[in-house]
Design an enzyme around this catalytic site. Structure first.
Site, PDB file in Angstrom:
ATOM      1  N   ASN A   9       0.871  -1.177   0.000  1.00 25.58           N
ATOM      2  CA  ASN A   9       0.000   0.000   0.000  1.00 25.58           C
ATOM      3  C   ASN A   9       0.909   1.227   0.000  1.00 25.58           C
ATOM      4  O   ASN A   9       1.482   1.578   1.031  1.00 25.58           O
ATOM      5  CB  ASN A   9      -0.884  -0.029   1.264  1.00 25.58           C
ATOM      6  CG  ASN A   9      -1.678   1.254   1.437  1.00 25.58           C
ATOM      7  OD1 ASN A   9      -1.733   2.095   0.536  1.00 25.58           O
ATOM      8  ND2 ASN A   9      -2.283   1.423   2.602  1.00 25.58           N
ATOM      9  N   TRP A  10       1.037   1.850  -1.161  1.00 28.53           N
ATOM     10  CA  TRP A  10       1.972   2.976  -1.290  1.00 28.53           C
ATOM     11  C   TRP A  10       1.406   4.257  -0.689  1.00 28.53           C
ATOM     12  O   TRP A  10       2.099   5.259  -0.631  1.00 28.53           O
ATOM     13  CB  TRP A  10       2.344   3.201  -2.756  1.00 28.53           C
ATOM     14  CG  TRP A  10       3.154   2.081  -3.359  1.00 28.53           C
ATOM     15  CD1 TRP A  10       3.608   0.944  -2.708  1.00 28.53           C
ATOM     16  CD2 TRP A  10       3.633   1.972  -4.700  1.00 28.53           C
ATOM     17  NE1 TRP A  10       4.325   0.162  -3.562  1.00 28.53           N
ATOM     18  CE2 TRP A  10       4.362   0.759  -4.805  1.00 28.53           C
ATOM     19  CE3 TRP A  10       3.516   2.775  -5.836  1.00 28.53           C
ATOM     20  CZ2 TRP A  10       4.970   0.340  -5.997  1.00 28.53           C
ATOM     21  CZ3 TRP A  10       4.120   2.359  -7.023  1.00 28.53           C
ATOM     22  CH2 TRP A  10       4.832   1.156  -7.098  1.00 28.53           C
ATOM     23  N   LYS A  11       0.135   4.244  -0.319  1.00 22.64           N
ATOM     24  CA  LYS A  11      -0.528   5.426   0.243  1.00 22.64           C
ATOM     25  C   LYS A  11      -0.320   6.626  -0.694  1.00 22.64           C
ATOM     26  O   LYS A  11      -0.143   6.434  -1.894  1.00 22.64           O
ATOM     27  CB  LYS A  11      -0.018   5.691   1.657  1.00 22.64           C
ATOM     28  CG  LYS A  11      -0.090   4.422   2.530  1.00 22.64           C
ATOM     29  CD  LYS A  11       0.058   4.684   3.982  1.00 22.64           C
ATOM     30  CE  LYS A  11      -0.027   3.346   4.725  1.00 22.64           C
ATOM     31  NZ  LYS A  11      -0.052   3.500   6.163  1.00 22.64           N
ATOM     32  N   HIS A  96      -9.676   1.167   4.723  1.00 21.30           N
ATOM     33  CA  HIS A  96      -8.384   1.349   5.403  1.00 21.30           C
ATOM     34  C   HIS A  96      -8.592   2.293   6.590  1.00 21.30           C
ATOM     35  O   HIS A  96      -9.386   3.229   6.518  1.00 21.30           O
ATOM     36  CB  HIS A  96      -7.349   1.929   4.428  1.00 21.30           C
ATOM     37  CG  HIS A  96      -5.969   1.934   5.011  1.00 21.30           C
ATOM     38  ND1 HIS A  96      -5.549   2.908   5.888  1.00 21.30           N
ATOM     39  CD2 HIS A  96      -4.934   1.065   4.888  1.00 21.30           C
ATOM     40  CE1 HIS A  96      -4.304   2.630   6.268  1.00 21.30           C
ATOM     41  NE2 HIS A  96      -3.909   1.518   5.676  1.00 21.30           N
ATOM     42  N   GLU A  98      -6.991   4.692   7.697  1.00 21.65           N
ATOM     43  CA  GLU A  98      -6.803   6.131   7.421  1.00 21.65           C
ATOM     44  C   GLU A  98      -8.053   6.715   6.761  1.00 21.65           C
ATOM     45  O   GLU A  98      -8.415   7.863   7.000  1.00 21.65           O
ATOM     46  CB  GLU A  98      -5.544   6.336   6.553  1.00 21.65           C
ATOM     47  CG  GLU A  98      -4.283   6.105   7.376  1.00 21.65           C
ATOM     48  CD  GLU A  98      -3.077   5.618   6.599  1.00 21.65           C
ATOM     49  OE1 GLU A  98      -3.048   5.718   5.357  1.00 21.65           O
ATOM     50  OE2 GLU A  98      -2.132   5.117   7.263  1.00 21.65           O
ATOM     51  N   GLU A 168      -5.567  -4.936  10.537  1.00 15.17           N
ATOM     52  CA  GLU A 168      -4.568  -3.884  10.725  1.00 15.17           C
ATOM     53  C   GLU A 168      -4.850  -3.136  12.023  1.00 15.17           C
ATOM     54  O   GLU A 168      -5.643  -2.186  12.033  1.00 15.17           O
ATOM     55  CB  GLU A 168      -4.605  -2.891   9.551  1.00 15.17           C
ATOM     56  CG  GLU A 168      -4.229  -3.499   8.221  1.00 15.17           C
ATOM     57  CD  GLU A 168      -3.627  -2.462   7.281  1.00 15.17           C
ATOM     58  OE1 GLU A 168      -2.494  -2.669   6.842  1.00 15.17           O
ATOM     59  OE2 GLU A 168      -4.280  -1.444   7.018  1.00 15.17           O
ATOM     60  N   GLY A 174       2.295   2.294  10.680  1.00  9.45           N
ATOM     61  CA  GLY A 174       3.239   3.390  10.526  1.00  9.45           C
ATOM     62  C   GLY A 174       3.927   3.797  11.817  1.00  9.45           C
ATOM     63  O   GLY A 174       4.556   4.853  11.888  1.00  9.45           O
ATOM     64  N   SER A 213       3.236  -2.101  10.345  1.00  8.06           N
ATOM     65  CA  SER A 213       4.690  -2.152  10.562  1.00  8.06           C
ATOM     66  C   SER A 213       5.300  -3.513  10.244  1.00  8.06           C
ATOM     67  O   SER A 213       6.198  -3.981  10.945  1.00  8.06           O
ATOM     68  CB  SER A 213       5.041  -1.701  11.984  1.00  8.06           C
ATOM     69  OG  SER A 213       4.649  -0.356  12.182  1.00  8.06           O
ATOM     70  N   GLY A 234       2.762  -1.068   4.252  1.00 13.40           N
ATOM     71  CA  GLY A 234       2.825   0.346   3.885  1.00 13.40           C
ATOM     72  C   GLY A 234       4.262   0.780   3.677  1.00 13.40           C
ATOM     73  O   GLY A 234       4.851   0.557   2.617  1.00 13.40           O
ATOM     74  N   GLY A 235       4.848   1.375   4.705  1.00 16.78           N
ATOM     75  CA  GLY A 235       6.194   1.961   4.608  1.00 16.78           C
ATOM     76  C   GLY A 235       7.216   1.057   3.942  1.00 16.78           C
ATOM     77  O   GLY A 235       7.972   1.509   3.062  1.00 16.78           O
TER      78      GLY A 235
HETATM   79  P1  PGA Z   1       2.697   0.284   7.599  1.00 20.51           P
HETATM   80  O1  PGA Z   1       1.255   0.533   6.941  1.00 20.51           O
HETATM   81  O2  PGA Z   1       3.236  -0.992   7.035  1.00 20.51           O
HETATM   82  O3  PGA Z   1       3.517   1.493   7.197  1.00 20.51           O
HETATM   83  O4  PGA Z   1       2.505   0.200   9.074  1.00 20.51           O
HETATM   84  C1  PGA Z   1       0.354  -0.517   6.743  1.00 20.51           C
HETATM   85  C2  PGA Z   1      -0.917  -0.003   6.111  1.00 20.51           C
HETATM   86  O5  PGA Z   1      -1.359   1.089   6.427  1.00 20.51           O
HETATM   87  O6  PGA Z   1      -1.538  -0.702   5.287  1.00 20.51           O
END
Ligand code: PGA
Length: 253
Positions: A9-11, A96, A98, A168, A174, A213, A234-235
């Site tokens: 997930n590149w956000k 998600h 967010e 999640e 993050g 994470s 994500g990251g």
């Molecule tokens: P993260 O994000 O790996 O940076 O914690 C995961 C996500 O939001 O899908």
């Protein structure tokens, strides 16, 4: 047998040049293996360019969100499922944390998005998970049940035969703070048991991803859990070597 899914997930990150470099570096390390599917989810303006670059590599394309409306029309700023299909998407994230926390997406709206994705022949990756407050006050299972129930009420258990669920925990996204193997396995087993109350076979086959994470150094232990069938990353998906190491951990699991 469930296959693993390793989803990046590149956000809201990237540029034409950066995405091209990233996806080429990822593609160089991916082998087409039935055991693990790899997926990248760039921001929607880049779906077309990234999709063209990953053609023939075995990497799948996914979107980070979609509009809940069943038909195209006057919904400024929104993206319809048919447009995502047009650009080569196979998957789409829905709900998600967010989107839920920053853009006010309710369980009911997430259920509509899940329905819109499936009506458009996309595979929804339903994201669910508790906040730190909810975990610390012992509400983790209640939150997971509520978020699942919204989808079950709207779409029925049969919808999960062609969907993915990503657990999640919001406090792990993050933050560098990953759920322990025990916390991840216990939440995943709970999600599977909730689905099994409706249909044991579907519950057994649905892929449950862990997100929050995930890194190269914790992926192998997370993927060794019986009910963890991959990750939503994500990251670490923005660094090709790190993402490929996570992919390797899934191949070895
Ligand atoms: P993260 O994000 O790996 O940076 O914690 C995961 C996500 O939001 O899908």
């Amino acid at each position: 047998m469930r296959s693993y899914l390793v989803a990046g997930n590149w956000k809201m990150n990237g540029s034409l040049a950066a995405n091209a470099a990233l996806v080429d570096a990822i593609a160089a390390g991916v082998s087409i293996a039935p055991k693990v599917e790899m997926l990248v989810c760039p921001s929607s303006p880049y779906l077309d360019s990234v999709g063209r670059r990953i053609a023939q590599t075995g990497i799948f394309l996914g979107a980070q969100d979609l509009c809940e409306q069943p038909v195209q029309g006057a919904f400024t700023g929104e993206v319809h499922s048919s447009m995502l299909i047009d650009l080569g998407c196979r998957y789409v994230l829905v709900g998600h944390s967010e989107r839920r926390a920053l853009y006010g997406e309710s369980d009911a709206l997430v259920a509509e998005k899940f329905a819109a994705a499936q009506a458009g022949k996309l595979i929804p990756i339903l994201c669910i998970g508790e906040t730190l407050d909810e975990r610390e006050s012992g509400q983790t299972e209640a939150v997971l049940s509520r978020q699942l129930l919204a989808i079950l009420d709207r779409n029925g258990i049969a919808a999960f035969a062609n969907a993915v669920v990503a657990y999640e925990p919001v406090w792990a996204i993050g933050t560098g703070r990953t759920a322990t193997v025990e916390q991840a396995q216990s939440a995943h087993a709970y999600i599977r048991s909730e689905l099994a109350k409706n249909d044991a076979k579907i519950a057994d086959l649905v892929r449950l991803l862990y997100g929050g994470s995930v890194k190269a150094d914790n992926a192998a232990s997370l993927f060794s859990c019986e009910d963890v069938d991959g990750g939503l990353i994500g990251g670490a998906s923005l660094k090709a070597t790190e993402f490929l190491a996570i992919y390797a951990a899934a191949l070895a699991a």
